[in-house]
Design a protein around this motif. Structure first.
Motif, mmCIF file in Angstrom:
data_model
loop_
_atom_site.group_PDB
_atom_site.id
_atom_site.type_symbol
_atom_site.label_atom_id
_atom_site.label_comp_id
_atom_site.label_asym_id
_atom_site.label_seq_id
_atom_site.Cartn_x
_atom_site.Cartn_y
_atom_site.Cartn_z
ATOM 1 N N GLU A 103 11.360 2.329 8.789
ATOM 2 C CA GLU A 103 10.906 3.564 8.167
ATOM 3 C C GLU A 103 11.652 3.744 6.838
ATOM 4 O O GLU A 103 12.544 2.980 6.495
ATOM 5 C CB GLU A 103 11.173 4.757 9.093
ATOM 6 C CG GLU A 103 10.456 4.641 10.444
ATOM 7 C CD GLU A 103 10.809 5.787 11.376
ATOM 8 O OE1 GLU A 103 11.710 6.583 11.013
ATOM 9 O OE2 GLU A 103 10.210 5.878 12.448
ATOM 10 N N SER A 104 11.270 4.777 6.107
ATOM 11 C CA SER A 104 11.927 5.102 4.829
ATOM 12 C C SER A 104 11.873 3.947 3.844
ATOM 13 O O SER A 104 12.856 3.607 3.187
ATOM 14 C CB SER A 104 13.399 5.516 5.064
ATOM 15 O OG SER A 104 13.472 6.633 5.906
ATOM 16 N N LYS A 125 0.867 -1.181 0.000
ATOM 17 C CA LYS A 125 0.000 0.000 0.000
ATOM 18 C C LYS A 125 0.905 1.233 0.000
ATOM 19 O O LYS A 125 1.833 1.351 0.812
ATOM 20 C CB LYS A 125 -0.924 -0.006 1.216
ATOM 21 C CG LYS A 125 -1.870 -1.196 1.256
ATOM 22 C CD LYS A 125 -3.038 -0.974 2.206
ATOM 23 C CE LYS A 125 -4.020 0.013 1.620
ATOM 24 N NZ LYS A 125 -5.267 0.144 2.434
ATOM 25 N N LEU A 126 0.645 2.133 -0.930
ATOM 26 C CA LEU A 126 1.528 3.280 -1.153
ATOM 27 C C LEU A 126 0.912 4.581 -0.659
ATOM 28 O O LEU A 126 -0.311 4.696 -0.520
ATOM 29 C CB LEU A 126 1.840 3.378 -2.655
ATOM 30 C CG LEU A 126 2.302 2.091 -3.343
ATOM 31 C CD1 LEU A 126 2.539 2.339 -4.819
ATOM 32 C CD2 LEU A 126 3.548 1.537 -2.665
ATOM 33 N N ALA A 127 1.786 5.553 -0.451
ATOM 34 C CA ALA A 127 1.334 6.860 0.017
ATOM 35 C C ALA A 127 0.677 7.663 -1.097
ATOM 36 O O ALA A 127 0.028 8.681 -0.836
ATOM 37 C CB ALA A 127 2.499 7.642 0.603
ATOM 38 N N GLY A 128 0.825 7.245 -2.345
ATOM 39 C CA GLY A 128 0.230 7.935 -3.482
ATOM 40 C C GLY A 128 0.071 6.984 -4.644
ATOM 41 O O GLY A 128 0.382 5.794 -4.545
ATOM 42 N N VAL A 180 7.607 5.711 -4.893
ATOM 43 C CA VAL A 180 6.516 6.102 -3.996
ATOM 44 C C VAL A 180 6.769 5.508 -2.620
ATOM 45 O O VAL A 180 7.187 4.342 -2.506
ATOM 46 C CB VAL A 180 5.143 5.619 -4.519
ATOM 47 C CG1 VAL A 180 4.012 6.207 -3.674
ATOM 48 C CG2 VAL A 180 4.958 5.987 -5.981
ATOM 49 N N ALA A 181 6.529 6.271 -1.583
ATOM 50 C CA ALA A 181 6.705 5.774 -0.223
ATOM 51 C C ALA A 181 5.683 4.678 0.072
ATOM 52 O O ALA A 181 4.527 4.744 -0.378
ATOM 53 C CB ALA A 181 6.554 6.913 0.781
ATOM 54 N N VAL A 182 6.099 3.679 0.827
ATOM 55 C CA VAL A 182 5.212 2.579 1.222
ATOM 56 C C VAL A 182 4.569 2.925 2.553
ATOM 57 O O VAL A 182 5.250 3.278 3.517
ATOM 58 C CB VAL A 182 5.995 1.258 1.331
ATOM 59 C CG1 VAL A 182 5.091 0.128 1.830
ATOM 60 C CG2 VAL A 182 6.608 0.885 -0.015
ATOM 61 N N SER A 183 3.243 2.801 2.590
ATOM 62 C CA SER A 183 2.521 3.127 3.827
ATOM 63 C C SER A 183 2.061 1.882 4.581
ATOM 64 O O SER A 183 1.659 1.982 5.746
ATOM 65 C CB SER A 183 1.301 4.002 3.513
ATOM 66 O OG SER A 183 0.402 3.339 2.641
ATOM 67 N N GLY A 184 2.103 0.711 3.935
ATOM 68 C CA GLY A 184 1.664 -0.495 4.628
ATOM 69 C C GLY A 184 1.800 -1.736 3.752
ATOM 70 O O GLY A 184 2.064 -1.652 2.548
ATOM 71 N N ASN A 229 -3.246 2.998 -5.613
ATOM 72 C CA ASN A 229 -2.030 3.120 -4.795
ATOM 73 C C ASN A 229 -1.616 1.760 -4.221
ATOM 74 O O ASN A 229 -1.113 1.665 -3.103
ATOM 75 C CB ASN A 229 -2.248 4.113 -3.656
ATOM 76 C CG ASN A 229 -3.294 3.638 -2.655
ATOM 77 O OD1 ASN A 229 -4.219 2.901 -3.028
ATOM 78 N ND2 ASN A 229 -3.164 4.047 -1.403
#
Length: 470
Positions: free
Chosen positions: A256-257, A155-158, A166-170, A188
């Motif tokens: 993180e990151s 799951k991505l931040a955008g 794209v940053a990973v949110s989950g 996303n």
């Protein structure tokens, strides 16, 4: 410099009978003449890549070495795990062997995935390297095209777009069908391709923070490990104490990151016969034909024969997979391709050897296969590669006749040592000490006829063995 870390110690069951515990799918030529493992090594080679680190286990060490050498990779570092502990310890031990180069990049990849667009793949690797050089832990994703329940999801931040990070949110681990269908509607979300990139120092710091106990045990396994015939054997005592856990659970889900790079290439995990059909089927009838096969009035069918002397014919078949080998045949609906594991479980419950054993048995000196087996006799075909040496041994219950059909064999029987060329033979009496060696530059093939009261492979008394086997 990017150091590929190729994970090649696992085994799968959904591609039975071509893939078995004794010969898993990464070493099989499922799509072309090269194995999936060799295809992975080929796309991870070039001036931007360092010598690969290959993580496997004792069962496959010589197979890994042989298939890598066939590509000219003679400088690969082969790490042997004494126990299967999933991907987190495998990634960590590879990182520990590179800790003297903290700024180097590691590209972790499975050995059993199929990627045909090498140029697109390397474009994605170059993009990932930019993020990894700045301290990010990078994972690669694939745009989903169906509600797949056998993959994990990112799951991505955008929104996900090829050519962008794209940053990973989950993370979502192998969802049920309804959840997968809902994820498919989002822009996303990506499938988790199971490939990662990071700097050595960044991933070691992540383990220090999120898995310190594993780090201590892996450090001990590396420190107490030892070189063995060109392999590096991790110490068993500390390694067997490590929790079996995936890299995703142990590190990525906590760190993180985390950045995702959508692959700019095709991708398939080739985890089942229907996934192989999806990437290999051709024509309006969607036929996938491999080996000596004939399809007549068939539609949406995969036919595969792995024996040149077995002609597999499909007549009027629809939505079917049929795979023929010398010792086993699978016929199944493509709709049930994900359930082939049930077949293996049923065969294991009945103690059927084909559940796990492969008809060709690979050894450090070459391979052998049984051509005929009856009461008190067995006929084998044996290949000894150049430089291959069988152990100096004797048998308690059987005698053997050796007939060379190609190449030259140096044969020891008792006190006699002589060369046998094509069409020559020798008799090895029961209980006599003997050995076979290929001193030539081409593979040597022979037919072995065994006779006796017991023909099992454990009827061997070894006196010398250059491969340090018990």
């Amino acid at each position: 410099m990017i150091y590929p870390v190729v994970l090649c110690g696992g085994s799968g069951t959904r591609l039975w009978p071509s893939s078995r515990r004794a010969f898993p799918k990464q070493f099989a030529a499922l799509a072309g003449k090269q194995s999936l493992f060799q295809k992975a090594l080929a796309r991870l080679g070039g001036p931007e890549f360092g010598a690969p680190i290959l993580v496997t286990n004792d069962d496959f060490r010589f197979l890994v070495e042989e298939q890598a050498a066939a590509l000219g990779l003679l400088d690969a570092r082969i790490l042997l795990e004494p126990a299967m502990r999933n991907t987190a310890p495998a990634v960590l031990t590879a990182a520990l062997t590179l800790q003297a180069q903290p700024e180097a990049l590691m590209l972790v990849a499975p050995s059993d995935h199929m990627i045909r667009d090498t140029e697109g793949f390397r474009t994605s690797v170059a993009l990932a390297a930019q993020a990894a050089q700045k301290g990010a832990l990078v994972t690669f994703g694939v745009e989903p095209d169906r509600p797949e329940t056998g993959f994990g999801y990112l799951k991505l931040a955008g929104p996900a777009a090829v050519g962008q990070m794209v940053a990973v949110s989950g993370f979502v681990e192998k969802p049920d069908r309804d959840t997968a269908a809902g994820l498919l509607e989002q822009d996303n979300v990506l499938w988790n391709a199971g490939m990662f990139m990071f700097r050595v120092r960044d991933i070691l710091q992540a383990y220090r923070q999120h898995a310190p106990h594993m780090l201590a045990l892996c450090e001990a396994a590396v420190a107490q490990g030892e070189e063995d015939l060109g392999f590096f054997r991790l110490a068993a005592d500390p390694y067997e104490k490590i929790e079996a856990i995936s890299f995703d659970y142990a590190i990525l889900g906590k760190a993180e990151s985390i950045v995702a790079v959508p692959l700019a290439s095709d991708w398939s995990d080739l985890g089942s016969w229907d996934s192989l059909h999806a990437v290999s089927a051709e024509g309006p009838e969607q036929l996938s034909q491999m080996g000596p096969v004939t399809a007549i009035d068939c539609e949406n069918v995969l036919l595969r024969s792995e024996e040149e002397n077995i002609r597999l014919v499909g007549l009027g078949l629809k939505n079917t997979v049929a795979v023929a080998m010398r010792d086993a045949v699978l016929v199944a609906s493509l709709d049930h391709a994900q359930d082939v594991k049930k077949t293996v479980d049923a065969l294991k419950a009945d103690a059927v050897p084909q559940a796990e054993d492969y008809p060709r048995f690979y050894r450090p000196w070459g391979w052998y296969e049984t051509l005929c087996l009856g009461e008190r006799f067995q006929v084998k075909r044996i290949m000894v590669k150049p430089g291959g040496i069988l152990s100096l041994q004797s048998h308690v219950h059987r005698s053997e006749h050796w007939i060379v059909v190609a190449g030259t064999a140096q044969v020891t029987v008792g006190d006699s040592v002589k060369l046998l060329s094509e069409n020559q033979s020798v008799y090895v009496p029961l209980g006599e000490i003997h050995r076979m060696e290929n001193t030539g530059k081409v593979p040597m093939y022979l037919i072995e006829v065994q006779t006796g009261a017991y023909l099992g492979e454990d009827d061997i008394v070894r006196y010398e063995d250059v491969y340090n086997r018990d």
